[in-house]
Design an enzyme around this catalytic site. Structure first.
Site, PDB file in Angstrom:
ATOM      1  N   GLY A  34      19.227  22.926 -29.047  1.00 44.50           N
ATOM      2  CA  GLY A  34      18.600  23.555 -27.811  1.00 44.50           C
ATOM      3  C   GLY A  34      19.527  24.143 -27.318  1.00 44.50           C
ATOM      4  N   HIS A  40      25.100  28.503 -32.657  1.00 46.26           N
ATOM      5  CA  HIS A  40      24.053  27.944 -33.306  1.00 46.26           C
ATOM      6  C   HIS A  40      23.802  28.761 -34.389  1.00 46.26           C
ATOM      7  CE1 HIS A  40      23.375  25.374 -28.881  1.00 46.26           C
ATOM      8  NE2 HIS A  40      23.627  24.292 -30.151  1.00 46.26           N
ATOM      9  N   GLN A  64      22.064   9.181 -28.121  1.00 44.16           N
ATOM     10  CA  GLN A  64      23.446   9.551 -28.328  1.00 44.16           C
ATOM     11  C   GLN A  64      23.784   9.783 -26.502  1.00 44.16           C
ATOM     12  OE1 GLN A  64      22.425  13.449 -31.006  1.00 44.16           O
ATOM     13  NE2 GLN A  64      24.112  14.143 -30.211  1.00 44.16           N
ATOM     14  N   ASP A 153      32.360  20.291 -32.973  1.00 46.71           N
ATOM     15  CA  ASP A 153      32.328  18.690 -33.406  1.00 46.71           C
ATOM     16  C   ASP A 153      32.811  18.352 -34.293  1.00 46.71           C
ATOM     17  OD1 ASP A 153      30.598  18.851 -30.674  1.00 46.71           O
ATOM     18  OD2 ASP A 153      29.996  19.999 -31.779  1.00 46.71           O
ATOM     19  N   SER A 189      26.641  24.703 -25.594  1.00 48.18           N
ATOM     20  CA  SER A 189      25.466  25.223 -24.827  1.00 48.18           C
ATOM     21  C   SER A 189      25.899  24.592 -23.151  1.00 48.18           C
ATOM     22  CB  SER A 189      23.710  24.326 -24.877  1.00 48.18           C
ATOM     23  OG  SER A 189      24.044  24.496 -26.309  1.00 48.18           O
ATOM     24  N   ARG A 190      26.180  23.601 -23.071  1.00 49.66           N
ATOM     25  CA  ARG A 190      27.242  23.113 -21.499  1.00 49.66           C
ATOM     26  C   ARG A 190      28.301  24.660 -21.124  1.00 49.66           C
ATOM     27  NH1 ARG A 190      27.305  18.410 -24.625  1.00 49.66           N
ATOM     28  NH2 ARG A 190      25.744  16.843 -23.521  1.00 49.66           N
TER      29      ARG A 190
HETATM   30  P1  AMP Z   1      24.182  20.894 -30.598  1.00 51.15           P
HETATM   31  O1  AMP Z   1      23.188  21.928 -30.104  1.00 51.15           O
HETATM   32  O2  AMP Z   1      25.340  21.277 -29.612  1.00 51.15           O
HETATM   33  O3  AMP Z   1      24.051  19.287 -31.175  1.00 51.15           O
HETATM   34  O4  AMP Z   1      25.271  21.415 -31.956  1.00 51.15           O
HETATM   35  C1  AMP Z   1      24.032  21.850 -32.682  1.00 51.15           C
HETATM   36  C2  AMP Z   1      25.370  22.036 -34.102  1.00 51.15           C
HETATM   37  O5  AMP Z   1      25.643  23.532 -34.039  1.00 51.15           O
HETATM   38  C3  AMP Z   1      26.232  20.511 -34.110  1.00 51.15           C
HETATM   39  O6  AMP Z   1      26.497  20.842 -35.516  1.00 51.15           O
HETATM   40  C4  AMP Z   1      27.537  21.624 -33.436  1.00 51.15           C
HETATM   41  O7  AMP Z   1      28.514  21.202 -34.491  1.00 51.15           O
HETATM   42  C5  AMP Z   1      27.039  23.450 -33.912  1.00 51.15           C
HETATM   43  N1  AMP Z   1      27.864  24.359 -32.896  1.00 51.15           N
HETATM   44  C6  AMP Z   1      27.771  24.144 -31.575  1.00 51.15           C
HETATM   45  N2  AMP Z   1      28.924  24.943 -30.413  1.00 51.15           N
HETATM   46  C7  AMP Z   1      29.308  25.541 -32.223  1.00 51.15           C
HETATM   47  C8  AMP Z   1      30.107  26.410 -32.092  1.00 51.15           C
HETATM   48  N3  AMP Z   1      30.879  27.196 -30.759  1.00 51.15           N
HETATM   49  N4  AMP Z   1      30.364  26.875 -33.470  1.00 51.15           N
HETATM   50  C9  AMP Z   1      30.323  26.292 -34.680  1.00 51.15           C
HETATM   51  N5  AMP Z   1      29.421  25.336 -34.182  1.00 51.15           N
HETATM   52  C10 AMP Z   1      28.729  24.975 -32.823  1.00 51.15           C
END
Ligand code: AMP
Length: 283
Positions: A34, A40, A64, A153, A189-190
């Site tokens: 989220g 995303h 995690q 990631d 997000s951070r």
């Molecule tokens: P998270 O909500 O941070 O767990 O991210 C969810 C998914 O979005 C994960 O597969 C992340 O690698 C991907 N994601 C987050 N930030 C980016 C970004 N800047 N570019 C591409 N994918 C992203």
């Protein structure tokens, strides 16, 4: 604008997916925590041509996060997320409760082995066990034919590919390119935690990695290039460099000069945020 189905329990997801499968639909899963941003949403765009129905899951996965990490105050914006996903035209948003993933009595944990011990695994003990476990469950609950993860990631993507291959989980895994801000900072997000001066420091991170790649391609040896980048990051004002390493992307071990494949992965701390970035060095 189509409104996605809001599935707030495992049973709601299972019922929905059963109907889609009966119609012969291919299902795509986009797992997220989220606080959605354009990174995303880029995953939604990349997976769209591969599937008939798109499910985006929003679940801040407690297993995690380590002791002292930001689980309790991880950014949350459910209404904003649903609005963005409606505009993006996804078919369903899965918003499970913790008990939908970890019911009473749950004890299983998936441990992938050596690749999870270094880098993010070393800095965040237990992190990848939580990731592999929850991603496997989300894929199995949603009966996804395809799931997508960001290359931001980079180690996580490799760990998930390994998990799914080793456990014979019948789901194709796609990687999506890193979505960036105009100065090159990877969207995250951070990033909302960064104060204005910290945001300026963070904006130099990607340029320093691009410089590392350019110098390596011009003949600088890997270990020397890593040291130069580390010093440049500290000079730019980052609080700490957790690592900046040129690795073999197949094994997550240091790449030696002359290797055929090499990838730089880096994490720095700015303010209270750990910033991740990576890029191909070779080929
Ligand atoms: P998270 O909500 O941070 O767990 O991210 C969810 C998914 O979005 C994960 O597969 C992340 O690698 C991907 N994601 C987050 N930030 C980016 C970004 N800047 N570019 C591409 N994918 C992203």
């Amino acid at each position: 604008m189509t409104h996605p189905a809001l599935l707030r329990s495992k049973s709601a997801l299972i019922d929905h997916v059963r109907d889609w499968k009966a119609q012969g639909c291919k299902i795509g899963l986009v797992p997220t925590m989220g606080a959605l941003h354009h990174g995303h949403l880029s995953l939604v765009d990349v997976i769209r041509p591969h599937v008939d129905k798109i499910v985006v899951s929003i679940f801040v996965n407690p297993t995690q996060f380590g002791e002292g990490e930001d689980f309790g105050d991880y950014p949350r914006d459910e209404d904003g997320d649903i609005a963005k996903l409606s505009a993006a035209g996804v078919d369903a948003v899965y918003l499970p409760q913790v008990s939908d993933l970890y019911p009473a009595g749950f004890t299983t944990s998936i441990s992938v082995g050596p690749m999870t011990q270094s880098f993010e695994g070393e800095h965040r003990p237990g992190h990848f066990e939580g990731v592999s476990t929850v991603v496997s469950k989300l894929i199995l609950q949603s009966r996804a034919d395809t799931a997508i993860f960001g290359e931001k990631d980079f180690q996580q993507l490799a760990v998930i590919r390994r998990t799914v291959a080793d456990l014979d989980i019948a789901c194709d895994i796609l990687g999506a390119p890193i979505a960036r801000e105009p100065d090159g900072l990877a969207a995250s997000s951070r990033n909302v935690y960064l104060k204005a001066d910290e945001r300026r420091i963070a904006g130099q991170f990607n340029g320093i990695l691009r410089e590392l790649v350019a110098t390596v391609r011009a003949g600088t040896r890997y270990r020397a290039a890593e040291l130069t980048a580390r010093n440049a990051l500290l000079a730019a004002g980052v609080k700490a460099v957790d690592y900046v390493d040129i690795i073999d992307p197949a094994t997550f071990t240091p790449a030696e000069d002359g290797a055929k494949a090499a990838h730089v992965i880096a994490v720095v701390r700015v303010g209270r945020v750990r910033l991740l970035d990576n890029m191909a060095v070779l080929p």
